[in-house]
Design a protein around this motif. Structure first.
Motif, short mmCIF file in Angstrom:
data_model
loop_
_atom_site.label_atom_id
_atom_site.label_comp_id
_atom_site.label_asym_id
_atom_site.label_seq_id
_atom_site.Cartn_x
_atom_site.Cartn_y
_atom_site.Cartn_z
N SER A 41 0.84 -1.20 0.00
CA SER A 41 0.00 0.00 0.00
C SER A 41 0.86 1.24 0.00
O SER A 41 2.05 1.18 0.33
N GLY A 42 0.24 2.36 -0.34
CA GLY A 42 0.91 3.64 -0.24
C GLY A 42 0.69 4.22 1.15
O GLY A 42 0.16 3.55 2.04
N GLY A 43 1.11 5.46 1.32
CA GLY A 43 0.90 6.13 2.60
C GLY A 43 2.21 6.32 3.35
O GLY A 43 3.19 5.62 3.09
N SER A 44 2.20 7.24 4.29
CA SER A 44 3.45 7.57 5.00
C SER A 44 3.87 6.45 5.94
O SER A 44 5.07 6.21 6.11
N PRO A 46 3.28 3.00 5.60
CA PRO A 46 3.97 1.97 4.81
C PRO A 46 5.32 2.47 4.27
O PRO A 46 6.29 1.71 4.25
N ASP A 73 -3.61 -0.62 -4.18
CA ASP A 73 -4.34 0.50 -4.77
C ASP A 73 -3.35 1.47 -5.39
O ASP A 73 -2.14 1.38 -5.17
N GLY A 138 -2.61 0.24 4.98
CA GLY A 138 -2.55 1.33 5.95
C GLY A 138 -3.97 1.58 6.44
O GLY A 138 -4.92 0.91 6.03
N GLY A 140 -6.38 4.99 6.94
CA GLY A 140 -6.52 6.44 6.88
C GLY A 140 -7.22 6.97 8.12
O GLY A 140 -7.87 6.22 8.85
N ALA A 146 -6.54 0.74 1.65
CA ALA A 146 -6.32 0.71 0.20
C ALA A 146 -6.97 1.99 -0.34
O ALA A 146 -6.76 3.06 0.21
N SER A 147 -7.83 1.87 -1.39
CA SER A 147 -8.61 3.05 -1.77
C SER A 147 -10.09 2.77 -1.59
O SER A 147 -10.94 3.17 -2.40
N ARG A 174 -9.65 6.23 -8.02
CA ARG A 174 -8.45 5.45 -7.80
C ARG A 174 -8.72 4.00 -8.17
O ARG A 174 -9.85 3.56 -8.19
C1 6PG Z 1 -3.00 5.41 -0.36
C2 6PG Z 1 -2.91 4.24 0.58
C3 6PG Z 1 -3.81 4.49 1.76
C4 6PG Z 1 -2.90 4.62 2.96
C5 6PG Z 1 -3.64 5.14 4.15
C6 6PG Z 1 -2.70 5.33 5.34
O1 6PG Z 1 -3.01 5.20 -1.58
O2 6PG Z 1 -2.98 6.52 0.18
O3 6PG Z 1 -3.04 3.05 0.01
O4 6PG Z 1 -4.75 3.49 1.96
O5 6PG Z 1 -2.33 3.35 3.25
O6 6PG Z 1 -4.22 6.38 3.80
O7 6PG Z 1 -1.79 6.33 4.99
P1 6PG Z 1 -0.90 7.02 6.15
O8 6PG Z 1 -0.06 5.93 6.73
O9 6PG Z 1 -0.12 8.07 5.40
O10 6PG Z 1 -1.87 7.60 7.14
#
Ligand code: 6PG
Length: 242
Positions: A41-44, A46, A73, A138, A140, A146-147, A174
């Motif tokens: 996943s994305g995010g700070s 991860p 995502d 992650g 949010g 994910a999204s 997304r």
């Molecule tokens: C994205 C991620 C999203 C992320 C969460 C947590 O594309 O932004 O997949 O699901 O994992 O928003 O992000 P933080 O760790 O930055 O709070």
């Protein structure tokens, strides 16, 4: 058919990344010659894990050639865009280790292509759905994962494994895994450290206990049908005053 749920509480985000990194190393070591199919996943949060994995000792200790990476995502942007999850993960980790990674071409909108790719690469099935070894997620601050955002149509998808999801709150769309694909996985790990996550973690735990509404708290719906679910917290997000 059972979900095994555990909460792990690390001292802080760095300690959490270290613990998760060591678990990943152990998974790879135990995998023998098998390929481990892992969705990132994305995010700070991860990102902090990926940066730690790309440094000694883990960068040398982990058998990266045993991993085949997917993305749970992606934003609808090219890989060199500052918002690209692929771009972030490539910069933090993938550019530094061996291991196959399949970029999610969300800018094309062709979710069915990525779904086909997962079907082709991952042979193990549960109820016709590919079984990933691990989906790393992650959380949010609105409880999305994910999204899969609160109130969005992808939450109600029960057939498709990967879809484009309109996210009105972000005025964008997304590409994202849906619950059927996430919940077929052998392991689902949710990373949520930091005091900013304390409130949403508490609310999601209550929603989970009440078999609560994943419409409002989508991360609650990420629960493997027959696998391991770990919420990786730290003292700050666990509300542990110690
Ligand atoms: C994205 C991620 C999203 C992320 C969460 C947590 O594309 O932004 O997949 O699901 O994992 O928003 O992000 P933080 O760790 O930055 O709070």
């Amino acid at each position: 058919m059972a979900e095994r749920f555990a909460i792990r509480v690390a001292a802080d985000a760095a300690d959490l990344a270290r613990a998760v990194g060591e678990e990943l190393q152990a998974l790879a070591a135990a995998a023998d010659e098998m390929t481990l199919f892992v969705a990132l996943s994305g995010g700070s949060t991860p990102k902090g894990l990926y940066q730690l994995l790309a440094r000694p000792p883990l960068v040398e200790a982990v058998r990266w050639d045993r991993f085949e990476f997917f993305f749970s995502d992606e934003r609808a942007v090219p890989p060199d865009h500052p918002e690209s999850n692929y771009g972030m993960v490539h910069g933090a980790l993938l550019s530094k280790v061996k291991g196959v990674a399949h970029r999610m071409r969300a800018e094309s909108g062709a979710a069915e292509d990525y779904e086909r790719l997962v079907m082709e690469r991952v042979s193990e099935r549960r109820g016709g759905v590919p079984v990933l070894d691990l989906v790393l997620l992650g959380m949010g601050d609105d409880g999305h994962t994910a999204s899969l955002f609160p109130g969005t149509s992808a939450l109600r998808e029960r057939k498709r494994l990967v879809v484009m999801n309109e996210v009105p709150r972000l005025k964008t769309r997304r590409m994202t895994f849906t619950y059927p694909l996430i919940n077929a996985a052998r392991r689902v790990w949710v990373l949520a450290p930091g005091v900013a996550k304390r409130d949403i973690v508490a609310r999601c735990l209550v929603a989970r206990e009440q078999n609560g509404c994943q419409e409002q708290f989508p991360v609650v719906g990420a629960r493997p049908t027959d696998g391991e679910l770990i919420w990786w917290l730290d003292r700050a997000s666990a509300g542990d005053g110690r």
